[in-house]
Scaffold this motif. Structure first.
Motif, PDB file in Angstrom:
ATOM      1  N   SER A 198      23.729  32.838  -0.048  1.00  0.00           N
ATOM      2  CA  SER A 198      23.013  32.005   0.915  1.00  0.00           C
ATOM      3  C   SER A 198      21.938  31.135   0.271  1.00  0.00           C
ATOM      4  N   ALA A 199      21.680  31.286  -1.038  1.00  0.00           N
ATOM      5  CA  ALA A 199      20.642  30.508  -1.730  1.00  0.00           C
ATOM      6  C   ALA A 199      21.276  29.341  -2.478  1.00  0.00           C
ATOM      7  N   LYS A 200      20.499  28.255  -2.640  1.00  0.00           N
ATOM      8  CA  LYS A 200      21.008  27.086  -3.351  1.00  0.00           C
ATOM      9  C   LYS A 200      21.161  27.362  -4.837  1.00  0.00           C
ATOM     10  N   ARG A 201      20.214  28.104  -5.396  1.00  0.00           N
ATOM     11  CA  ARG A 201      20.258  28.432  -6.825  1.00  0.00           C
ATOM     12  C   ARG A 201      19.921  29.907  -7.004  1.00  0.00           C
ATOM     13  N   VAL A 202      20.450  30.488  -8.068  1.00  0.00           N
ATOM     14  CA  VAL A 202      20.246  31.915  -8.340  1.00  0.00           C
ATOM     15  C   VAL A 202      19.800  32.072  -9.785  1.00  0.00           C
ATOM     16  N   LEU A 203      18.733  32.845  -9.988  1.00  0.00           N
ATOM     17  CA  LEU A 203      18.233  33.153 -11.330  1.00  0.00           C
ATOM     18  C   LEU A 203      18.097  34.664 -11.452  1.00  0.00           C
ATOM     19  N   CYS A 204      18.775  35.240 -12.457  1.00  0.00           N
ATOM     20  CA  CYS A 204      18.704  36.679 -12.704  1.00  0.00           C
ATOM     21  C   CYS A 204      17.935  36.929 -14.000  1.00  0.00           C
ATOM     22  N   LEU A 205      17.039  37.896 -13.975  1.00  0.00           N
ATOM     23  CA  LEU A 205      16.208  38.227 -15.124  1.00  0.00           C
ATOM     24  C   LEU A 205      16.352  39.705 -15.452  1.00  0.00           C
ATOM     25  N   THR A 206      16.622  40.010 -16.702  1.00  0.00           N
ATOM     26  CA  THR A 206      16.680  41.393 -17.149  1.00  0.00           C
ATOM     27  C   THR A 206      16.670  41.428 -18.668  1.00  0.00           C
TER      28      THR A 206
ATOM     29  N   PRO B 156      20.390  45.472   7.305  1.00  0.00           N
ATOM     30  CA  PRO B 156      19.462  44.913   8.299  1.00  0.00           C
ATOM     31  C   PRO B 156      18.492  43.911   7.712  1.00  0.00           C
ATOM     32  N   TYR B 157      17.954  44.148   6.499  1.00  0.00           N
ATOM     33  CA  TYR B 157      17.011  43.199   5.920  1.00  0.00           C
ATOM     34  C   TYR B 157      17.714  41.916   5.505  1.00  0.00           C
ATOM     35  N   ILE B 158      18.922  42.044   4.991  1.00  0.00           N
ATOM     36  CA  ILE B 158      19.678  40.861   4.583  1.00  0.00           C
ATOM     37  C   ILE B 158      20.008  39.993   5.786  1.00  0.00           C
ATOM     38  N   ARG B 159      20.279  40.617   6.920  1.00  0.00           N
ATOM     39  CA  ARG B 159      20.625  39.854   8.120  1.00  0.00           C
ATOM     40  C   ARG B 159      19.531  38.857   8.472  1.00  0.00           C
ATOM     41  N   TYR B 160      18.277  39.259   8.306  1.00  0.00           N
ATOM     42  CA  TYR B 160      17.166  38.354   8.589  1.00  0.00           C
ATOM     43  C   TYR B 160      16.869  37.443   7.406  1.00  0.00           C
ATOM     44  N   LEU B 161      17.006  37.958   6.188  1.00  0.00           N
ATOM     45  CA  LEU B 161      16.732  37.127   5.014  1.00  0.00           C
ATOM     46  C   LEU B 161      17.676  35.942   4.929  1.00  0.00           C
ATOM     47  N   LYS B 162      18.925  36.127   5.356  1.00  0.00           N
ATOM     48  CA  LYS B 162      19.889  35.031   5.273  1.00  0.00           C
ATOM     49  C   LYS B 162      19.578  33.901   6.248  1.00  0.00           C
ATOM     50  N   ARG B 163      18.708  34.147   7.216  1.00  0.00           N
ATOM     51  CA  ARG B 163      18.306  33.083   8.138  1.00  0.00           C
ATOM     52  C   ARG B 163      17.325  32.109   7.490  1.00  0.00           C
ATOM     53  N   ILE B 164      16.753  32.510   6.365  1.00  0.00           N
ATOM     54  CA  ILE B 164      15.773  31.666   5.672  1.00  0.00           C
ATOM     55  C   ILE B 164      16.510  30.889   4.579  1.00  0.00           C
ATOM     56  N   PRO B 165      16.531  29.570   4.629  1.00  0.00           N
ATOM     57  CA  PRO B 165      17.254  28.793   3.601  1.00  0.00           C
ATOM     58  C   PRO B 165      16.463  28.741   2.296  1.00  0.00           C
ATOM     59  N   PHE B 166      16.705  29.699   1.410  1.00  0.00           N
ATOM     60  CA  PHE B 166      15.978  29.765   0.149  1.00  0.00           C
ATOM     61  C   PHE B 166      16.498  28.696  -0.819  1.00  0.00           C
ATOM     62  N   ASP B 167      15.566  27.987  -1.465  1.00  0.00           N
ATOM     63  CA  ASP B 167      15.942  27.018  -2.500  1.00  0.00           C
ATOM     64  C   ASP B 167      16.292  27.716  -3.806  1.00  0.00           C
ATOM     65  N   LEU B 168      15.652  28.858  -4.065  1.00  0.00           N
ATOM     66  CA  LEU B 168      15.900  29.599  -5.303  1.00  0.00           C
ATOM     67  C   LEU B 168      15.743  31.086  -5.019  1.00  0.00           C
TER      68      LEU B 168
END
Length: 651
Positions: free
Chosen positions: A178-186, A140-152
């Motif tokens: 759904s994001a233009k760029r992806v950064l993973c930190l760990t 459910p949260y992803i369904r709404y988050l994907k409506r927002i065009p995230f740059d990163l």
């Protein structure tokens, strides 16, 4: 940005301080508002907010209601009793009158159906849904988050998204797509297994994975090609018609260097060489002898498992149960009864032994606490390998009885993940006892420059993350603020049996192999590692059968790690050591040491009964008053300005 729930308040403070507009997604209503308005800035959400929908079915009721044709029995809404059309299974319809949902969710645990609004309210109120648990793929949260065009899209502590079959893993893939760029930190990319890389690689670089012939369901094949596994052969003794063996394979720790073709193009290792303003490191293994009762306890554990008459297919799980019991028994046998269970079924109980004196391991803990008290520092004590027996209470009592003036605090399980940062900011105890399962990621605990592992773990990710809590990028600055200097980060590893020493050596070796596969230079040459592709349980099971536990001395491994860590520390942060003598020195009798001359006081004029009296103040008191603005220097002398100055008279 997605992060751990306990780090959300810390992230808000840090990014708002840097001028970012931070929007925290902490409720269903807040997410719907942000998906509609889409303001610029940093969107911050915790992994625990990426919830899954359970399965759903249409829900209405039939009763006598008023319609346009008059009163009749028909299908109606549960909320407003408005007439609705017939709904097919799999449809998410809403009431045409009040807009309420006309479907409900079915829990996997076969409890009564729960209304959608109740389910969301349950999550927002308790942080989790007690009633509904499912693995349906709709988020459910992803369904709404994907409506927002995230740059990163930034995924902090990205190892939480490594498992495709988890809520976080599925949410990571969908949000990354759904994001233009992806950064993973760990700080710990893998848990030592190749398949823990698979989901992250799909989120970071799906083009490379697709061109290499992989698909999203090939994690098992990826593990088979680049990972390690062990084969377990079982003879079918119950079948007299065949002599063949049954072979089962299990994934285990170990990654082939061939996986570098995926990790090198996509991973960037930010090593401590890039952050050289770090404190030095001291590590020490303290090997304690087990109590004489331990050998008898181990025989009892063996007897309990052997007398259970388990079927052949349960022999390997029983070996893991035996290994876990052997690991903890030398620490727990005098504190609590140990129930030996397999899949929830009680096999037998190892009863507590009435031993009153402190064990050698507990005495070493007390000695370290006394050192911490003399140094005026703080100590963090990790325990958790004994999940069945909570050792936090006994450890607290031992320290309190032996070092009565020491303040002690225990991190309770009742502290929610999003309250951990606030809990550690509030506690001022010199000794804090915590389960490393609770504090192994994300927290900055640099106020503790001493860490003691009362018991260790064979989980490489927890081991590395747990040690990183007290040595962070800003730890040197925190030391300067607290102590006025950079002090070493000290690590103690207490062991009380050869099995615990083997576990420590095994985990250190696996950490080095994982670093090599991630493209990082390990502190120990993996060629020196001897654990191979076996799991720790398999290694110990084999060793117990052979009557000999073969492992490297963990002290030698830790010395190499310490030498590598300290080579990257600034010279001004290093521990000063005396230069070794290079020539033979003839000792001469030392001159008699004279006592240092007493410090002369500094004359200060004070007012007593209306008269000015000259008194000598010690230099430290004089400088303290001077810094506080309580002294006035004039041509006639230095006056203490605590009262009205009288006429200049002779005392």
């Amino acid at each position: 940005m997605v992060t751990e729930p306990q780090l959300v308040p810390q992230m808000v403070n840090e990014y708002e301080h840097e001028g970012f507009q931070v929007h925290v997604i902490d409720s269903w209503e807040r997410l719907r508002e942000l998906s509609r308005t889409r303001p610029k800035g940093l969107y911050l959400i915790a992994y625990t907010r990426l919830r899954m929908h359970p399965d759903f079915v249409p829900v209405t009721k039939t009763r006598l209601v008023r319609t346009k044709e008059g009163a009749k029995y028909t299908t109606c809404c549960l909320n407003c009793l408005g007439e609705v059309k017939r709904i097919t299974r799999g449809s998410k319809e809403h009431c045409p009158v009040c807009g309420d949902v006309l479907y409900t969710y079915i829990p996997e645990n076969k409890r009564p159906p729960l209304r959608y609004r109740q389910w969301i309210a349950d999550i927002e109120r308790n942080g989790t849904s007690i009633e509904v648990k499912s693995h349906n793929k709709q988020l459910p949260y992803i369904r709404y988050l994907k409506r927002i065009p995230f740059d990163l899209a930034i995924f902090d502590e990205a190892h939480n998204a490594a498992n495709l079959m988890s809520n976080q893993g599925t949410a990571f893939i969908r949000l990354a797509a759904s994001a233009k760029r992806v950064l993973c930190l760990t700080a710990t990319v893998t848990n030592g297994m190749a398949k823990s890389l698979y989901n992250l690689l799909w989120g970071i670089n799906p083009v490379q994975m697709r061109e290499a012939g992989w698909d999203m369901k090939s994690a098992t094949d990826f593990q088979a090609k680049y990972g390690a596994f062990k084969e377990v052969r079982k003879s079918d003794e119950r079948n007299r018609h065949r002599d063949s063996e049954k072979v089962q394979t299990y994934d285990t720790a170990g990654i082939s260097p061939a996986a570098l073709v995926y990790t090198l193009p996509n991973f960037v290792n930010v090593d401590s060489e890039d952050f050289d303003d770090l404190p030095p490191v001291e590590r020490e293994v303290i090997k304690c002898a087990p109590h004489v009762e331990v050998e008898e306890c181990m025989k009892t554990i063996n007897k309990i498992i052997d007398d259970a008459e388990l079927p052949i297919e349960d022999k390997m799980p029983a070996a893991s149960v035996r290994t876990a019991a052997f690991l903890r028994v030398s620490d727990t046998f005098r504190h609590a009864d140990d129930e030996i269970c397999l899949r929830g079924n009680l096999l037998g109980t190892l009863w507590r032994r009435p031993v009153d004196e402190l064990l050698e391991k507990e005495s070493e803990l007390v000695n370290i606490v006394r050192q911490i008290e003399n140094w005026g520092e703080r100590l963090l004590v990790y325990t958790g390998n004994t999940q069945k027996i909570d050792m936090r209470g006994p450890l607290r009592r031992i320290i309190a009885d032996s070092v009565p003036n020491m303040s002690i605090d225990v991190l309770p399980d009742s502290v929610a993940p999003d309250r951990l940062v606030a809990w550690f900011e509030k506690t001022i105890a010199q000794v804090v006892i915590a389960s490393y399962h609770r504090v192994a990621t994300g927290l900055n605990l640099s106020q503790f420059n001493n860490l003691l592992w009362f018991d260790y773990t064979d989980n490489t990710r927890m081991a590395e993350q747990g040690e990183g809590r007290i040595r962070r990028v800003n730890t040197a600055d925190i030391h300067r603020m607290i102590y006025g200097e950079v002090r070493p980060c000290r690590y103690w590893y207490l062991t009380s049996s050869p099995i615990q020493e083997a576990q420590l050596a095994y985990t250190l070796e696996k950490r080095m192999i994982a670093k090599l596969a991630e493209g990082e230079t390990p502190d120990i040459d993996p060629a020196e590692c001897t654990s191979g592709n076996q799991s720790f349980s398999a290694l110990i099971t084999k060793a117990l059968k052979e009557g000999n536990i073969d492992y490297q001395d963990p002290s030698a491994l830790l010395k190499k790690m310490t030498r590598s860590d300290n080579a990257k520390v600034r010279n001004e942060n290093r521990i000063p050591t005396a230069a070794p003598a290079t020539a033979k020195v003839i000792p001469f009798p030392q001159p008699e040491q004279l006592p240092p001359p007493a410090q002369q006081g500094i004359p200060v004029i004070i007012l007593e009964d209306g008269w000015e009296v000259v008194k000598e103040f010690p230099p430290d008191k004089y400088h303290e008053y001077l810094a506080d603005g309580m002294l006035e220097v004039t041509l006639f002398g230095t006056y203490l300005t605590t009262g009205k100055r009288a006429r200049h008279k002779r005392a």
